[in-house]
Motif scaffolding. Structure first.
Motif, PDB file in Angstrom:
ATOM      1  N   ARG A 105       0.798  -1.221   0.000  1.00 22.44           N
ATOM      2  CA  ARG A 105       0.000   0.000   0.000  1.00 22.44           C
ATOM      3  C   ARG A 105       0.835   1.277   0.000  1.00 22.44           C
ATOM      4  NH1 ARG A 105      -4.914  -2.039   3.997  1.00 22.44           N
ATOM      5  NH2 ARG A 105      -5.838  -3.456   2.437  1.00 22.44           N
ATOM      6  N   TRP A 106       2.115   1.135   0.237  1.00 21.25           N
ATOM      7  CA  TRP A 106       2.995   2.303   0.112  1.00 21.25           C
ATOM      8  C   TRP A 106       3.038   2.803  -1.329  1.00 21.25           C
ATOM      9  CZ3 TRP A 106       7.033   1.892  -3.276  1.00 21.25           C
ATOM     10  CH2 TRP A 106       7.426   0.591  -3.648  1.00 21.25           C
ATOM     11  N   THR A 107       2.602   1.974  -2.300  1.00 24.73           N
ATOM     12  CA  THR A 107       2.604   2.399  -3.713  1.00 24.73           C
ATOM     13  C   THR A 107       1.405   3.281  -4.061  1.00 24.73           C
ATOM     14  OG1 THR A 107       1.346   0.442  -4.458  1.00 24.73           O
ATOM     15  CG2 THR A 107       3.749   0.239  -4.366  1.00 24.73           C
ATOM     16  N   LEU A 108       0.399   3.366  -3.194  1.00 29.25           N
ATOM     17  CA  LEU A 108      -0.833   4.066  -3.540  1.00 29.25           C
ATOM     18  C   LEU A 108      -0.619   5.523  -3.935  1.00 29.25           C
ATOM     19  CD1 LEU A 108      -3.330   2.565  -0.923  1.00 29.25           C
ATOM     20  CD2 LEU A 108      -2.866   1.823  -3.269  1.00 29.25           C
ATOM     21  N   PRO A 109       0.268   6.286  -3.270  1.00 28.26           N
ATOM     22  CA  PRO A 109       0.491   7.669  -3.727  1.00 28.26           C
ATOM     23  C   PRO A 109       0.995   7.754  -5.165  1.00 28.26           C
ATOM     24  CG  PRO A 109       1.330   7.391  -1.501  1.00 28.26           C
ATOM     25  CD  PRO A 109       0.982   6.019  -2.002  1.00 28.26           C
ATOM     26  N   ALA A 110       1.700   6.733  -5.626  1.00 25.81           N
ATOM     27  CA  ALA A 110       2.179   6.742  -7.009  1.00 25.81           C
ATOM     28  C   ALA A 110       1.013   6.664  -7.983  1.00 25.81           C
ATOM     29  CB  ALA A 110       3.144   5.589  -7.243  1.00 25.81           C
ATOM     30  N   PHE A 111      -0.006   5.892  -7.652  1.00 24.98           N
ATOM     31  CA  PHE A 111      -1.164   5.782  -8.542  1.00 24.98           C
ATOM     32  C   PHE A 111      -2.018   7.047  -8.494  1.00 24.98           C
ATOM     33  CE2 PHE A 111       0.021   1.342  -7.773  1.00 24.98           C
ATOM     34  CZ  PHE A 111       0.210   0.951  -9.098  1.00 24.98           C
ATOM     35  N   ALA A 112      -2.073   7.701  -7.333  1.00 25.50           N
ATOM     36  CA  ALA A 112      -2.765   8.983  -7.248  1.00 25.50           C
ATOM     37  C   ALA A 112      -2.042  10.023  -8.106  1.00 25.50           C
ATOM     38  CB  ALA A 112      -2.844   9.436  -5.796  1.00 25.50           C
ATOM     39  N   ARG A 113      -0.724  10.001  -8.066  1.00 23.82           N
ATOM     40  CA  ARG A 113       0.061  10.928  -8.890  1.00 23.82           C
ATOM     41  C   ARG A 113      -0.149  10.652 -10.372  1.00 23.82           C
ATOM     42  NH1 ARG A 113       6.699  11.207  -8.841  1.00 23.82           N
ATOM     43  NH2 ARG A 113       6.904  12.609 -10.645  1.00 23.82           N
ATOM     44  N   TYR A 114      -0.204   9.369 -10.738  1.00 21.84           N
ATOM     45  CA  TYR A 114      -0.422   8.990 -12.136  1.00 21.84           C
ATOM     46  C   TYR A 114      -1.763   9.527 -12.639  1.00 21.84           C
ATOM     47  CZ  TYR A 114      -0.920   5.750 -16.142  1.00 21.84           C
ATOM     48  OH  TYR A 114      -1.092   5.198 -17.390  1.00 21.84           O
ATOM     49  N   GLU A 115      -2.798   9.390 -11.834  1.00 23.80           N
ATOM     50  CA  GLU A 115      -4.107   9.900 -12.234  1.00 23.80           C
ATOM     51  C   GLU A 115      -4.070  11.403 -12.442  1.00 23.80           C
ATOM     52  OE1 GLU A 115      -7.440   8.819  -9.912  1.00 23.80           O
ATOM     53  OE2 GLU A 115      -7.003   6.675  -9.930  1.00 23.80           O
ATOM     54  N   GLN A 116      -3.382  12.087 -11.565  1.00 18.60           N
ATOM     55  CA  GLN A 116      -3.330  13.548 -11.643  1.00 18.60           C
ATOM     56  C   GLN A 116      -2.505  14.023 -12.824  1.00 18.60           C
ATOM     57  OE1 GLN A 116      -1.556  15.442  -8.213  1.00 18.60           O
ATOM     58  NE2 GLN A 116      -2.479  17.410  -8.694  1.00 18.60           N
ATOM     59  N   GLU A 117      -1.364  13.387 -13.060  1.00 13.88           N
ATOM     60  CA  GLU A 117      -0.440  13.874 -14.077  1.00 13.88           C
ATOM     61  C   GLU A 117      -0.731  13.336 -15.474  1.00 13.88           C
ATOM     62  OE1 GLU A 117       3.429  14.433 -11.099  1.00 13.88           O
ATOM     63  OE2 GLU A 117       3.573  13.124 -12.845  1.00 13.88           O
ATOM     64  N   ALA A 118      -1.155  12.089 -15.578  1.00 16.81           N
ATOM     65  CA  ALA A 118      -1.322  11.464 -16.894  1.00 16.81           C
ATOM     66  C   ALA A 118      -2.771  11.328 -17.321  1.00 16.81           C
ATOM     67  CB  ALA A 118      -0.642  10.092 -16.910  1.00 16.81           C
ATOM     68  N   ASP A 119      -3.721  11.414 -16.387  1.00 15.52           N
ATOM     69  CA  ASP A 119      -5.147  11.268 -16.674  1.00 15.52           C
ATOM     70  C   ASP A 119      -5.410  10.048 -17.552  1.00 15.52           C
ATOM     71  OD1 ASP A 119      -7.863  11.773 -16.804  1.00 15.52           O
ATOM     72  OD2 ASP A 119      -7.686  13.181 -18.480  1.00 15.52           O
ATOM     73  N   PRO A 120      -5.033   8.850 -17.092  1.00 14.79           N
ATOM     74  CA  PRO A 120      -5.215   7.664 -17.940  1.00 14.79           C
ATOM     75  C   PRO A 120      -6.664   7.405 -18.309  1.00 14.79           C
ATOM     76  CG  PRO A 120      -4.707   7.029 -15.690  1.00 14.79           C
ATOM     77  CD  PRO A 120      -4.473   8.502 -15.778  1.00 14.79           C
ATOM     78  N   ALA A 121      -7.598   7.711 -17.409  1.00 16.03           N
ATOM     79  CA  ALA A 121      -9.012   7.484 -17.719  1.00 16.03           C
ATOM     80  C   ALA A 121      -9.492   8.404 -18.821  1.00 16.03           C
ATOM     81  CB  ALA A 121      -9.859   7.681 -16.463  1.00 16.03           C
ATOM     82  N   GLY A 122      -8.847   9.563 -18.952  1.00 17.74           N
ATOM     83  CA  GLY A 122      -9.248  10.505 -19.988  1.00 17.74           C
ATOM     84  C   GLY A 122      -8.540  10.315 -21.310  1.00 17.74           C
ATOM     85  N   THR A 123      -7.448   9.563 -21.309  1.00 16.68           N
ATOM     86  CA  THR A 123      -6.662   9.408 -22.534  1.00 16.68           C
ATOM     87  C   THR A 123      -6.765   8.016 -23.158  1.00 16.68           C
ATOM     88  OG1 THR A 123      -4.696   8.845 -21.232  1.00 16.68           O
ATOM     89  CG2 THR A 123      -4.990  11.160 -21.809  1.00 16.68           C
TER      90      THR A 123
END
Length: 210
Positions: free
Chosen positions: A175-193
């Protein structure tokens, strides 16, 4: 956005059917497809299911996991074993993915792909043999953070998890990886791309927007 509830098997069939008409954007003989998502979303399972559905349709494919292209421990763990920023920025050898996976599938390439490079358990090169993907074949790449590297993809599928589902389905030790996925959503917007979205909160009952 409309969501259709679907089983994993049927989802694999539907994506495979869509891939039959997929054409490489750059004129290459090979199509390149990404299944992007956190490990908790199991993008590997979907990629394997699509490969299975493609076989009887006569379309060859090759499943490759980004986890086979981790950097050596001395590099990826330089800032500790639980540094989320290092996990996001430095764990995956994207240069090797470009060189060993995408390069051979460019127009004029030879189709010889290295399926994996590094074993994180032994922390040594896997020494895997190259695999030839015949013209008309499809690369099915799965892993996290794939939509931030400008890979030459002909189709991208993002497996979407709510923050609650991501935490619930991620083992406590990871679960220490969770901030990385939050950052990915914010910076890369995978759901939008991404070209296709799959809601993967419940692995037994996915939904997609295809």
């Amino acid at each position: 956005m409309g969501w259709e509830a679907i089983t994993l098997d049927r989802l694999g069939d539907r994506i495979a059917e869509r891939l039959l008409d997929l054409k490489p954007a750059d004129g290459s003989p090979w199509c390149r497809v990404a299944f992007d998502g956190a490990p908790a979303a199991r993008p590997d399972d979907l990629a394997e299911r699509v490969a299975e559905a493609l076989r009887p349709l006569g379309r060859p494919s090759l499943v490759v996991g980004a986890a086979g292209f981790l950097r050596p421990a001395s590099v990826r763990l330089e800032h500790g074993r639980q540094d989320a920023d290092s996990y996001y920025d430095g764990w995956y050898d994207t240069g090797a993915l470009w060189r060993e996976v995408f390069g051979p599938l460019e127009q004029g390439g030879d189709g010889r792909v290295l399926p994996d490079l590094w074993d994180p358990v032994t922390d040594r090169a896997t020494r895997s043999a190259y695999v030839s993907l015949p013209p008309g074949g499809i690369l099915l790449l799965h892993g996290p953070f794939l939509l931030r590297h400008w890979f030459p993809l002909d189709l991208s599928v993002h497996l979407l998890l709510t923050s609650g589902a991501l935490r619930r389905r991620t083992p406590e030790s990871e679960r220490w990886t969770l901030p990385a996925f939050a950052r990915y959503e914010q910076e890369a917007d995978p759901a939008g791309t991404a070209d296709l979205l799959v809601r993967a909160d419940d692995p037994r009952h996915p939904a997609w927007n295809g």
